[in-house]
Design a protein around this motif. Sequence first.
Motif, mmCIF file in Angstrom:
data_model
loop_
_atom_site.group_PDB
_atom_site.id
_atom_site.type_symbol
_atom_site.label_atom_id
_atom_site.label_comp_id
_atom_site.label_asym_id
_atom_site.label_seq_id
_atom_site.Cartn_x
_atom_site.Cartn_y
_atom_site.Cartn_z
ATOM 1 N N ALA A 1 -90.741 41.538 78.240
ATOM 2 C CA ALA A 1 -89.694 41.489 77.216
ATOM 3 C C ALA A 1 -88.886 42.775 77.178
ATOM 4 C CB ALA A 1 -90.302 41.220 75.837
ATOM 5 N N PHE A 2 -89.194 43.724 78.083
ATOM 6 C CA PHE A 2 -88.419 44.959 78.156
ATOM 7 C C PHE A 2 -87.092 44.684 78.849
ATOM 8 C CE2 PHE A 2 -92.617 47.142 77.808
ATOM 9 C CZ PHE A 2 -92.308 47.932 76.714
ATOM 10 N N PHE A 3 -85.991 45.064 78.189
ATOM 11 C CA PHE A 3 -84.674 44.939 78.820
ATOM 12 C C PHE A 3 -84.465 46.134 79.746
ATOM 13 C CE2 PHE A 3 -80.081 45.853 78.890
ATOM 14 C CZ PHE A 3 -79.632 44.664 79.429
ATOM 15 N N PRO A 4 -84.129 45.900 81.026
ATOM 16 C CA PRO A 4 -83.931 47.018 81.954
ATOM 17 C C PRO A 4 -82.551 47.629 81.792
ATOM 18 C CG PRO A 4 -83.532 44.961 83.093
ATOM 19 C CD PRO A 4 -83.933 44.596 81.689
ATOM 20 N N GLU A 5 -82.383 48.833 82.311
ATOM 21 C CA GLU A 5 -81.062 49.453 82.302
ATOM 22 C C GLU A 5 -80.141 48.627 83.185
ATOM 23 O OE1 GLU A 5 -78.877 53.756 83.090
ATOM 24 O OE2 GLU A 5 -81.053 53.580 83.202
ATOM 25 N N GLU A 6 -79.087 48.098 82.592
ATOM 26 C CA GLU A 6 -78.232 47.176 83.332
ATOM 27 C C GLU A 6 -76.949 46.929 82.551
ATOM 28 O OE1 GLU A 6 -78.842 42.954 85.743
ATOM 29 O OE2 GLU A 6 -80.150 43.439 84.072
ATOM 30 N N GLY A 7 -75.876 46.679 83.267
ATOM 31 C CA GLY A 7 -74.632 46.264 82.635
ATOM 32 C C GLY A 7 -74.053 47.265 81.665
ATOM 33 N N GLY A 8 -74.271 48.579 81.905
ATOM 34 C CA GLY A 8 -73.723 49.597 81.024
ATOM 35 C C GLY A 8 -74.602 49.932 79.832
ATOM 36 N N GLN A 9 -75.796 49.328 79.763
ATOM 37 C CA GLN A 9 -76.682 49.560 78.619
ATOM 38 C C GLN A 9 -77.981 50.198 79.088
ATOM 39 O OE1 GLN A 9 -77.049 46.314 75.847
ATOM 40 N NE2 GLN A 9 -79.141 46.837 75.312
ATOM 41 N N THR A 10 -78.486 51.168 78.314
ATOM 42 C CA THR A 10 -79.760 51.797 78.640
ATOM 43 C C THR A 10 -80.908 50.823 78.382
ATOM 44 O OG1 THR A 10 -79.913 52.733 76.422
ATOM 45 C CG2 THR A 10 -78.901 54.111 78.137
ATOM 46 N N CYS A 11 -82.050 51.121 78.961
ATOM 47 C CA CYS A 11 -83.193 50.219 78.848
ATOM 48 C C CYS A 11 -83.893 50.373 77.498
ATOM 49 C CB CYS A 11 -84.176 50.478 79.985
ATOM 50 S SG CYS A 11 -84.920 52.141 79.951
ATOM 51 N N ASP A 12 -84.740 49.382 77.210
ATOM 52 C CA ASP A 12 -85.606 49.476 76.030
ATOM 53 C C ASP A 12 -86.572 50.637 76.189
ATOM 54 O OD1 ASP A 12 -84.719 47.326 74.451
ATOM 55 O OD2 ASP A 12 -85.871 45.887 75.637
ATOM 56 N N VAL B 1 -62.715 46.571 81.220
ATOM 57 C CA VAL B 1 -63.003 46.902 82.618
ATOM 58 C C VAL B 1 -64.083 47.976 82.744
ATOM 59 C CG1 VAL B 1 -60.740 46.207 83.441
ATOM 60 C CG2 VAL B 1 -61.083 48.553 82.637
ATOM 61 N N GLY B 2 -64.620 48.438 81.627
ATOM 62 C CA GLY B 2 -65.672 49.446 81.653
ATOM 63 C C GLY B 2 -66.394 49.479 80.324
ATOM 64 N N PHE B 3 -67.721 49.568 80.377
ATOM 65 C CA PHE B 3 -68.521 49.541 79.144
ATOM 66 C C PHE B 3 -69.725 50.445 79.323
ATOM 67 C CE2 PHE B 3 -72.364 47.463 77.265
ATOM 68 C CZ PHE B 3 -72.114 47.790 75.941
ATOM 69 N N HIS B 4 -69.997 51.272 78.304
ATOM 70 C CA HIS B 4 -71.199 52.097 78.335
ATOM 71 C C HIS B 4 -71.787 52.173 76.938
ATOM 72 C CE1 HIS B 4 -74.063 55.149 79.468
ATOM 73 N NE2 HIS B 4 -73.644 55.925 78.490
ATOM 74 N N LEU B 5 -73.043 51.774 76.838
ATOM 75 C CA LEU B 5 -73.762 51.868 75.568
ATOM 76 C C LEU B 5 -74.749 53.012 75.716
ATOM 77 C CD1 LEU B 5 -75.427 48.849 73.676
ATOM 78 C CD2 LEU B 5 -75.979 51.247 73.324
ATOM 79 N N GLY B 6 -74.341 54.192 75.271
ATOM 80 C CA GLY B 6 -75.175 55.373 75.384
ATOM 81 C C GLY B 6 -76.050 55.561 74.162
ATOM 82 N N THR B 7 -76.737 56.684 74.133
ATOM 83 C CA THR B 7 -77.616 56.969 73.003
ATOM 84 C C THR B 7 -76.834 57.404 71.770
ATOM 85 O OG1 THR B 7 -77.891 59.236 73.814
ATOM 86 C CG2 THR B 7 -79.535 57.622 74.510
#
Length: 372
Positions: free
Chosen positions: A26-37, A105-111
């Motif tokens: 159920a851990f979401f990996p780092e992918e698609g501009g989003q950090t992992c769980d 055209v670009g997405f980043h979900l940082g801390t």
Amino acid sequence: MTSFTGTVIRCDKVKKGYEVVLDRTAFFPEEGGQTCDRGTLGGQEMLHASEREGVIYHLVREPLREGQTVQGEIEWQKRFSDMQQHSGEHIVSGLMHSRFGFDNVGFHLGTEAVTMDFNGTISPEQLRQVEYAANEAVAKDIPLHIFWPDASQQERISYRSKKEIDGPLRLVEIPGYDICACCAPHVERTGQIGLIKITGMDRYKGGIRVTMLCGFRALADYNRKEEAAYQTGRLFSVPAENIGQAAEHHLQEAAQLCHKLGELENKILLLQVDQIPADSRNACIFSDTADNASLRRALGVMCGRFKGICAAFSGDDRKGWQFVLSVPGGDARIEGKRFADHFQARGGGSPEMFQGKTAASREEIEKYFREA
């Protein structure tokens, strides 16, 4: 889901620890501009989760035995915050697309924040309208619809996607606002997103980069800025809502004082020039605070009175001395380089003026000009 069990299929030694593959996760990996769980796996910290060729790898410090059943615990605070941010991003990107025809055209979900890059530009007023409409979507508490359309359904659905999808397609729909191909976890209803706050917009690669915060991150940001506003208001002795006017007033006063200070610096430097004996060949003056413009003005007066090396210095023996140097009728670069070499100083310039910085003391500099 915040807790699950899985069986260890593989455990490989890598540079930073061990990569574990489970039969399910159920851990979401780092992918698609989003950090992992984040969380724990088998009682130890899960350092990172990544996906390669359809396999999710969990990085831990200590090995786990193949065939072992392990417990996974997801850090819910981060997971839910990421869900708030990502679902909010879908609403904003959907509005930008429907209202202005722009693509994300670009997405980043940082801390700290979410950034979205769009291939077009709008005004700050138009962006505020998008922000308001996004918060209307939150207030409507719309259920999200997440589904996997088959090939025939895909042909009839218009959806956003940054890339061509090869294989199963997962769509996240916020009815009336957006439908987008996405692999990430999302909230169940838009009301769970909380406040959507646009915090910045910058020109970027022919379009714009928008910075956004949602939910508890937006609340924390508001609290920080509220405290900063109140502290600034106390310094200016005005209510927080008036700090802009107070700051402008203080800046105007500061500019006037700087102008007066510059005039006084010029007068002090010229008084020093007047005190230099008229029969002196070389001349130098010193100031604690004069800027380069004041030094150059004083240097011009000196060059009209003395025939040798003329120089003006600003600073002190502890921090060093900035200087400008000139030689009436001569090449300032020659004498400037000789001065710089003597004191191992830095500098450069033109035939008219040489400038630089030296760590020599005032006493050493004055001796040099007496003997040069």
